[in-house]
Enzyme design. Sequence first.
Site, PDB file in Angstrom:
ATOM      1  N   HIS A  51     143.590  46.989  -1.239  1.00  0.00           N
ATOM      2  CA  HIS A  51     143.427  46.114  -0.078  1.00  0.00           C
ATOM      3  C   HIS A  51     144.779  45.550   0.363  1.00  0.00           C
ATOM      4  O   HIS A  51     145.112  45.570   1.547  1.00  0.00           O
ATOM      5  CB  HIS A  51     142.457  44.974  -0.410  1.00  0.00           C
ATOM      6  CG  HIS A  51     142.370  43.938   0.675  1.00  0.00           C
ATOM      7  ND1 HIS A  51     141.826  44.204   1.911  1.00  0.00           N
ATOM      8  CD2 HIS A  51     142.792  42.640   0.723  1.00  0.00           C
ATOM      9  CE1 HIS A  51     141.893  43.118   2.665  1.00  0.00           C
ATOM     10  NE2 HIS A  51     142.487  42.157   1.980  1.00  0.00           N
ATOM     11  N   ASP A  70     140.773  31.422  -3.019  1.00  0.00           N
ATOM     12  CA  ASP A  70     140.593  32.844  -2.741  1.00  0.00           C
ATOM     13  C   ASP A  70     141.857  33.599  -3.136  1.00  0.00           C
ATOM     14  O   ASP A  70     142.957  33.197  -2.778  1.00  0.00           O
ATOM     15  CB  ASP A  70     140.303  33.051  -1.254  1.00  0.00           C
ATOM     16  CG  ASP A  70     139.780  34.456  -0.958  1.00  0.00           C
ATOM     17  OD1 ASP A  70     139.178  35.063  -1.860  1.00  0.00           O
ATOM     18  OD2 ASP A  70     139.982  34.929   0.164  1.00  0.00           O
ATOM     19  N   GLU A 107     133.768  40.636  -1.628  1.00  0.00           N
ATOM     20  CA  GLU A 107     134.418  40.009  -2.783  1.00  0.00           C
ATOM     21  C   GLU A 107     133.364  39.645  -3.830  1.00  0.00           C
ATOM     22  O   GLU A 107     132.165  39.627  -3.561  1.00  0.00           O
ATOM     23  CB  GLU A 107     135.152  38.723  -2.368  1.00  0.00           C
ATOM     24  CG  GLU A 107     136.154  38.931  -1.241  1.00  0.00           C
ATOM     25  CD  GLU A 107     137.104  37.753  -1.063  1.00  0.00           C
ATOM     26  OE1 GLU A 107     137.241  36.931  -2.004  1.00  0.00           O
ATOM     27  OE2 GLU A 107     137.708  37.657   0.020  1.00  0.00           O
ATOM     28  N   ASP A 146     133.547  36.812   2.349  1.00  0.00           N
ATOM     29  CA  ASP A 146     134.546  35.879   2.859  1.00  0.00           C
ATOM     30  C   ASP A 146     134.850  36.222   4.312  1.00  0.00           C
ATOM     31  O   ASP A 146     135.793  36.931   4.627  1.00  0.00           O
ATOM     32  CB  ASP A 146     135.813  35.992   1.990  1.00  0.00           C
ATOM     33  CG  ASP A 146     136.793  34.887   2.279  1.00  0.00           C
ATOM     34  OD1 ASP A 146     136.353  33.807   2.703  1.00  0.00           O
ATOM     35  OD2 ASP A 146     137.995  35.101   2.080  1.00  0.00           O
TER      36      ASP A 146
HETATM   37 CA    CA Z   1     139.328  36.758   1.232  1.00  0.00          CA
END
Ligand code: CA
Length: 425
Positions: free
Chosen positions: A142, A135, A210, A242
């Site tokens: 963000h 990830d 995501e 996620d």
């Molecule tokens: Ca993430």
Amino acid sequence: MIPANNPALVSWVDVPSGSDFPIQNLPFGIFSTENLSPRVGVAIGDMILDCEALADRGYLQDAGFPLELFAVDQLNPLIKQAGKLGMRLLRERLSDLLNDDGVELKSQEADRAACLIPQKEATLHLPIEVGDYTDFYSSEQHAYNVGCMFRDPDNALMPNWKHLPVGYHGRASSIVVSGVPIHRPCGQTRADDSDQPTYGPCRLLDFELEIGFVTFEGKALGQRISSAEAEDYIVGLFLFNDWSARDIQKWEYVPLGPFLAKSFASSISPWIVLLDALEPFRVAGPVQDPEVLPYLQQDGENFYDIGLSVGIETGQGDETIVSRSNFKHMYWSMVQQLTHHSSNGCNIRAGDVLASGTISGQDESAYGSMLELSWRGSKPVAMTDGTERRFIQDGDTVIMRGHGERQGVRIGFGEVRSKVLPAID
Ligand code: CA
């Protein structure tokens, strides 16, 4: 242009307007029905083209694709054997078979009936056996938002952030497909006004909007994938939720980063949209300043204009769209993520997953997590049923959707929809 992307193509299969799955898309998945064992299928309109049935009737052998690649409950053997060019050829072949100008399949009434399954009669499965999952943290807004909340606006981005795509190795075993409910995780947390931790259900459950991509078989251990080669190793994309437990994360993450706050579940959409199908949506990314090191430099437009949304359906059944973002709001491209991932010689395998990190746009309505939308719980988000949310409650269903549109052609991902159930006692 890739012929299967031609906006003029029309299928003899009815594709309702607004469908994510016109003939120009043809995403791959795994499905079963009451009577059919799990197998490879391709979405077209409201139907699924059964690739095992097609291969069984001889429509794919000449293209070099034996039956055993389709009569399986995961896409790994197909993507491993086919590689980038093979998957491109297969999509072209399926496009030809579904083209309204074609006769080969269109004229065969019995074969058509045997190879087309209504999506509403099918169960969609996890399309790949995920090998390793990584990830990233590649949306600047963000990273800035999180940095502002947990540090301060002047030091929101860590010194490394604009020099490399920051990431961590996630957990592959808990990746589930859309429709699979998620139990609220339990874990260790420590309240701000206490010096003792406690164990119990997570109180600050969150989603992260995501997009993930799945890889082809890479190079041998020790060899690197250059930025010029990276796209050759990307099969396709899917929506990726996620799930995150913010209170567990806050207490546990120092100093080695995410652990149990992330590993309890991640949810993916069931259809893998091939990178080829997203060609029309390429856009330039941000100017990267400071200039990145030579191994991370890239040619061309490697970002994608794909609109994304997140809805929360409360227990009453009312859905509220809480975020509208876009995959183009990325600082680091998939090319750079994969190049960086491979830059130490770490190998990738067919079926590995790399995810973008939460995708937040500059506008507050484009933030990709409740952490940001409610600004750490300080600004509740109104629901259409009159309630409000700071984080996700038991009984809520989180729904992510995404599609791009160019020249009247809509290429979409369907959705990833997951209901949150109470913690298990
Ligand atoms: Ca993430």
